[in-house]
Scaffold this motif. Structure first.
Motif, PDB file in Angstrom:
ATOM      1  N   GLY A  88       0.814  -1.214   0.000  1.00 42.42           N
ATOM      2  CA  GLY A  88       0.000   0.000   0.000  1.00 42.42           C
ATOM      3  C   GLY A  88       0.844   1.259   0.000  1.00 42.42           C
ATOM      4  O   GLY A  88       0.568   2.207  -0.764  1.00 42.42           O
ATOM      5  N   VAL A  89       1.877   1.288   0.841  1.00 41.71           N
ATOM      6  CA  VAL A  89       2.741   2.468   0.899  1.00 41.71           C
ATOM      7  C   VAL A  89       3.514   2.615  -0.409  1.00 41.71           C
ATOM      8  O   VAL A  89       3.722   3.736  -0.896  1.00 41.71           O
ATOM      9  CB  VAL A  89       3.683   2.386   2.112  1.00 41.71           C
ATOM     10  CG1 VAL A  89       4.704   3.512   2.070  1.00 41.71           C
ATOM     11  CG2 VAL A  89       2.904   2.437   3.401  1.00 41.71           C
ATOM     12  N   THR A  90       3.939   1.505  -1.014  1.00 45.23           N
ATOM     13  CA  THR A  90       4.636   1.578  -2.294  1.00 45.23           C
ATOM     14  C   THR A  90       3.732   2.155  -3.370  1.00 45.23           C
ATOM     15  O   THR A  90       4.162   2.999  -4.171  1.00 45.23           O
ATOM     16  CB  THR A  90       5.123   0.189  -2.710  1.00 45.23           C
ATOM     17  OG1 THR A  90       6.015  -0.334  -1.719  1.00 45.23           O
ATOM     18  CG2 THR A  90       5.844   0.248  -4.055  1.00 45.23           C
ATOM     19  N   ALA A  91       2.465   1.720  -3.389  1.00 49.40           N
ATOM     20  CA  ALA A  91       1.521   2.257  -4.366  1.00 49.40           C
ATOM     21  C   ALA A  91       1.325   3.758  -4.167  1.00 49.40           C
ATOM     22  O   ALA A  91       1.316   4.537  -5.140  1.00 49.40           O
ATOM     23  CB  ALA A  91       0.185   1.532  -4.265  1.00 49.40           C
ATOM     24  N   ALA A  92       1.193   4.188  -2.908  1.00 45.46           N
ATOM     25  CA  ALA A  92       1.043   5.621  -2.638  1.00 45.46           C
ATOM     26  C   ALA A  92       2.301   6.382  -3.036  1.00 45.46           C
ATOM     27  O   ALA A  92       2.232   7.495  -3.583  1.00 45.46           O
ATOM     28  CB  ALA A  92       0.737   5.831  -1.158  1.00 45.46           C
ATOM     29  N   GLY A  93       3.474   5.780  -2.788  1.00 47.85           N
ATOM     30  CA  GLY A  93       4.723   6.420  -3.176  1.00 47.85           C
ATOM     31  C   GLY A  93       4.854   6.556  -4.683  1.00 47.85           C
ATOM     32  O   GLY A  93       5.372   7.564  -5.182  1.00 47.85           O
ATOM     33  N   LEU A  94       4.371   5.544  -5.417  1.00 48.27           N
ATOM     34  CA  LEU A  94       4.419   5.620  -6.877  1.00 48.27           C
ATOM     35  C   LEU A  94       3.535   6.751  -7.396  1.00 48.27           C
ATOM     36  O   LEU A  94       3.926   7.489  -8.308  1.00 48.27           O
ATOM     37  CB  LEU A  94       3.971   4.283  -7.482  1.00 48.27           C
ATOM     38  CG  LEU A  94       4.984   3.140  -7.396  1.00 48.27           C
ATOM     39  CD1 LEU A  94       4.342   1.822  -7.809  1.00 48.27           C
ATOM     40  CD2 LEU A  94       6.195   3.428  -8.274  1.00 48.27           C
ATOM     41  N   VAL A  95       2.339   6.893  -6.814  1.00 48.07           N
ATOM     42  CA  VAL A  95       1.455   7.992  -7.218  1.00 48.07           C
ATOM     43  C   VAL A  95       2.122   9.333  -6.937  1.00 48.07           C
ATOM     44  O   VAL A  95       2.121  10.241  -7.779  1.00 48.07           O
ATOM     45  CB  VAL A  95       0.103   7.886  -6.490  1.00 48.07           C
ATOM     46  CG1 VAL A  95      -0.747   9.126  -6.747  1.00 48.07           C
ATOM     47  CG2 VAL A  95      -0.649   6.642  -6.941  1.00 48.07           C
ATOM     48  N   ALA A  96       2.723   9.465  -5.742  1.00 47.85           N
ATOM     49  CA  ALA A  96       3.395  10.716  -5.389  1.00 47.85           C
ATOM     50  C   ALA A  96       4.557  11.001  -6.334  1.00 47.85           C
ATOM     51  O   ALA A  96       4.778  12.146  -6.753  1.00 47.85           O
ATOM     52  CB  ALA A  96       3.890  10.648  -3.945  1.00 47.85           C
ATOM     53  N   ALA A  97       5.321   9.962  -6.694  1.00 48.67           N
ATOM     54  CA  ALA A  97       6.462  10.154  -7.588  1.00 48.67           C
ATOM     55  C   ALA A  97       6.007  10.585  -8.978  1.00 48.67           C
ATOM     56  O   ALA A  97       6.612  11.467  -9.598  1.00 48.67           O
ATOM     57  CB  ALA A  97       7.281   8.866  -7.673  1.00 48.67           C
ATOM     58  N   VAL A  98       4.923   9.963  -9.486  1.00 49.66           N
ATOM     59  CA  VAL A  98       4.417  10.326 -10.813  1.00 49.66           C
ATOM     60  C   VAL A  98       3.931  11.766 -10.823  1.00 49.66           C
ATOM     61  O   VAL A  98       4.231  12.544 -11.746  1.00 49.66           O
ATOM     62  CB  VAL A  98       3.285   9.362 -11.229  1.00 49.66           C
ATOM     63  CG1 VAL A  98       2.567   9.884 -12.464  1.00 49.66           C
ATOM     64  CG2 VAL A  98       3.843   7.975 -11.493  1.00 49.66           C
ATOM     65  N   LEU A  99       3.174  12.166  -9.780  1.00 46.10           N
ATOM     66  CA  LEU A  99       2.675  13.542  -9.724  1.00 46.10           C
ATOM     67  C   LEU A  99       3.823  14.539  -9.610  1.00 46.10           C
ATOM     68  O   LEU A  99       3.789  15.612 -10.220  1.00 46.10           O
ATOM     69  CB  LEU A  99       1.717  13.692  -8.533  1.00 46.10           C
ATOM     70  CG  LEU A  99       0.395  12.918  -8.635  1.00 46.10           C
ATOM     71  CD1 LEU A  99      -0.416  13.088  -7.351  1.00 46.10           C
ATOM     72  CD2 LEU A  99      -0.417  13.398  -9.831  1.00 46.10           C
ATOM     73  N   ARG A 100       4.853  14.186  -8.828  1.00 41.66           N
ATOM     74  CA  ARG A 100       5.979  15.099  -8.675  1.00 41.66           C
ATOM     75  C   ARG A 100       6.751  15.229  -9.992  1.00 41.66           C
ATOM     76  O   ARG A 100       7.195  16.321 -10.363  1.00 41.66           O
ATOM     77  CB  ARG A 100       6.906  14.612  -7.570  1.00 41.66           C
ATOM     78  CG  ARG A 100       7.964  15.648  -7.171  1.00 41.66           C
ATOM     79  CD  ARG A 100       8.977  15.113  -6.200  1.00 41.66           C
ATOM     80  NE  ARG A 100       9.778  14.059  -6.782  1.00 41.66           N
ATOM     81  CZ  ARG A 100       9.610  12.759  -6.549  1.00 41.66           C
ATOM     82  NH1 ARG A 100       8.684  12.348  -5.719  1.00 41.66           N
ATOM     83  NH2 ARG A 100      10.377  11.859  -7.135  1.00 41.66           N
ATOM     84  N   GLU A 101       6.926  14.141 -10.715  1.00 41.78           N
ATOM     85  CA  GLU A 101       7.635  14.198 -11.995  1.00 41.78           C
ATOM     86  C   GLU A 101       6.878  15.065 -12.992  1.00 41.78           C
ATOM     87  O   GLU A 101       7.492  15.827 -13.756  1.00 41.78           O
ATOM     88  CB  GLU A 101       7.819  12.786 -12.545  1.00 41.78           C
ATOM     89  CG  GLU A 101       8.858  11.970 -11.776  1.00 41.78           C
ATOM     90  CD  GLU A 101       8.919  10.525 -12.252  1.00 41.78           C
ATOM     91  OE1 GLU A 101       8.196  10.194 -13.211  1.00 41.78           O
ATOM     92  OE2 GLU A 101       9.677   9.742 -11.665  1.00 41.78           O
ATOM     93  N   ARG A 102       5.541  14.970 -12.989  1.00 47.22           N
ATOM     94  CA  ARG A 102       4.758  15.816 -13.882  1.00 47.22           C
ATOM     95  C   ARG A 102       4.890  17.285 -13.495  1.00 47.22           C
ATOM     96  O   ARG A 102       5.026  18.163 -14.344  1.00 47.22           O
ATOM     97  CB  ARG A 102       3.284  15.395 -13.833  1.00 47.22           C
ATOM     98  CG  ARG A 102       3.013  14.048 -14.505  1.00 47.22           C
ATOM     99  CD  ARG A 102       1.544  13.685 -14.395  1.00 47.22           C
ATOM    100  NE  ARG A 102       1.267  12.409 -15.045  1.00 47.22           N
ATOM    101  CZ  ARG A 102       0.077  11.800 -15.014  1.00 47.22           C
ATOM    102  NH1 ARG A 102      -0.932  12.369 -14.354  1.00 47.22           N
ATOM    103  NH2 ARG A 102      -0.099  10.641 -15.622  1.00 47.22           N
ATOM    104  N   ARG A 103       4.858  17.549 -12.181  1.00 46.13           N
ATOM    105  CA  ARG A 103       5.004  18.927 -11.722  1.00 46.13           C
ATOM    106  C   ARG A 103       6.376  19.473 -12.066  1.00 46.13           C
ATOM    107  O   ARG A 103       6.513  20.628 -12.487  1.00 46.13           O
ATOM    108  CB  ARG A 103       4.775  19.001 -10.209  1.00 46.13           C
ATOM    109  CG  ARG A 103       4.764  20.425  -9.666  1.00 46.13           C
ATOM    110  CD  ARG A 103       4.674  20.461  -8.153  1.00 46.13           C
ATOM    111  NE  ARG A 103       5.889  19.940  -7.532  1.00 46.13           N
ATOM    112  CZ  ARG A 103       5.932  18.826  -6.820  1.00 46.13           C
ATOM    113  NH1 ARG A 103       4.843  18.103  -6.638  1.00 46.13           N
ATOM    114  NH2 ARG A 103       7.062  18.412  -6.275  1.00 46.13           N
TER     115      ARG A 103
END
Length: 366
Positions: free
Chosen positions: A93-108
């Protein structure tokens, strides 16, 4: 330690942090009795990775955390127990949340990089590089933004080698943001045109005042300093619209801050009355230097609230290369504030083409 070294050190710590917390979680699991419940702490690894790493690094650290869970459970003979399943669910679960955060940060970050590139293009159009040689002058320029990520602001400068002499402008627009940039663009466009057409500095200043009065409303204004060097450059003429006084550094290092006989309001406030700017002339001999600057330099404060002692820093301008000398001064200014500047800081350094400051100490000259 320099700011660049500090950033590099901080990056190394953030890179190693996920591995460090997983190592501590592993040690805690090994040092406590089986079933004590330390395995879910392994999810801290992908949690920290998602804050600073790429999506691929986050996925790798999450997979590593899951593998460590299984190996530790096998080591303790707890494989198949409910707590192991809970730990694996926590890691996933934490890995999935981290992946979402990483994708959003890369887009930003990609959007921010695009905005920065547009800002850099706008700066090259607005504050195009000044000529290193203009008429009888050698010129160097420095611009330091108050925000590390910013590339453009309300400070402005220009140097134009016109038939009648070399004309120089430095100014500071009230306010920040796009509105200040638009005003700076207006003034620079008016100056670049008038500097070639008007035969004298008074005519040039009238063109600037008309352009600004047409566009600025309310209490908005621009401080500006105009300078003109004619002939062989043995004299410089100034017009000051509420701007900090220029610093004239004599060949012996003595600083002067010449002021006009009558002070005038900044550009844009002429509709409120006040005196017209009066030209004033200053001798400018080979070996002398002229530093024009905005109030981001003169009003820069250190941690104790002390203003930057510009008159005590003339020794920093002794380098034979004017760009190197100005960089020395800029570095000292940033060091004085011990952090980001509170206002943009622009500087223009003017020297004679055929002479520079004597790099030797005064006692060695002869």
């Amino acid at each position: 330690m320099t700011e660049k070294a500090e950033r590099a050190g901080g990056s190394r710590v953030l890179f190693a942090l996920p591995y460090g917390v997983m190592g501590l979680a592993t040690a805690a699991e090994l040092l406590t009795p089986p079933g004590f419940g330390m395995l879910p702490l392994l999810s801290l690894g992908p949690a920290f990775a998602g804050l600073v790493g790429t999506r691929w690094r986050t996925a790798w650290i999450g997979s590593l955390a899951g593998l460590m869970c299984l190996l530790l459970a096998l080591y303790d003979g707890q494989l198949g127990r409910r707590r192991i399943s809970i730990a694996l669910v926590c890691v996933a679960g934490v890995t999935a949340a981290g992946l979402v955060a990483a994708v959003l940060r890369e887009r930003r970050d990609a959007e921010l990089a695009s905005v920065r590139s547009i800002a850099e293009v706008a700066q090259r159009v607005l504050l195009r590089p000044v000529p290193r040689v203009a008429g009888p002058l050698r010129v160097a320029v420095s611009y330091t933004s108050a925000v590390a990520q910013a590339r453009i602001g309300g400070d402005l400068y220009e140097v134009v080698a016109a038939p009648g002499g070399t004309r120089v402008l430095i100014g500071d627009v009230q306010g920040k943001g796009l509105e200040a940039v638009e005003t700076a663009a207006l003034i620079l466009a008016a100056f670049r045109e008038a500097a070639h057409d008007d035969p004298d500095l008074d005519g040039l200043s009238r063109r600037l005042r008309r352009a600004v009065d047409r566009e600025l409303h309310g209490e908005k204004f621009v401080t500006a300093l105009l300078a003109e060097v004619t002939g062989e450059g043995r004299e410089v003429t100034f017009l000051n619209f509420g701007h900090p006084a220029p610093m004239v550094v004599r060949a012996d290092g003595r600083p002067l801050f010449p002021e006009p006989p009558r002070f005038a309001l900044p550009l844009g406030l002429g509709v409120h009355g006040g005196d017209e700017p009066e030209p004033f002339r200053v001798a400018f001999e080979p070996g002398d230097q002229i530093l024009l600057y905005t109030d981001g330099v003169s009003e820069a404060r250190d941690a104790a609230g002390r203003f930057y002692p510009l008159d005590e820093r003339t020794e920093l301008l002794k380098a034979a290369d004017p760009e190197a000398a100005l960089e020395e001064l800029r570095t000292d200014l940033v060091r004085h504030t011990a952090g980001p500047l509170h206002d943009d800081a622009a500087m223009l350094l003017l020297r004679h083409r055929d002479a520079g400051p004597d790099p030797r100490p005064a006692g060695d000259a002869g």
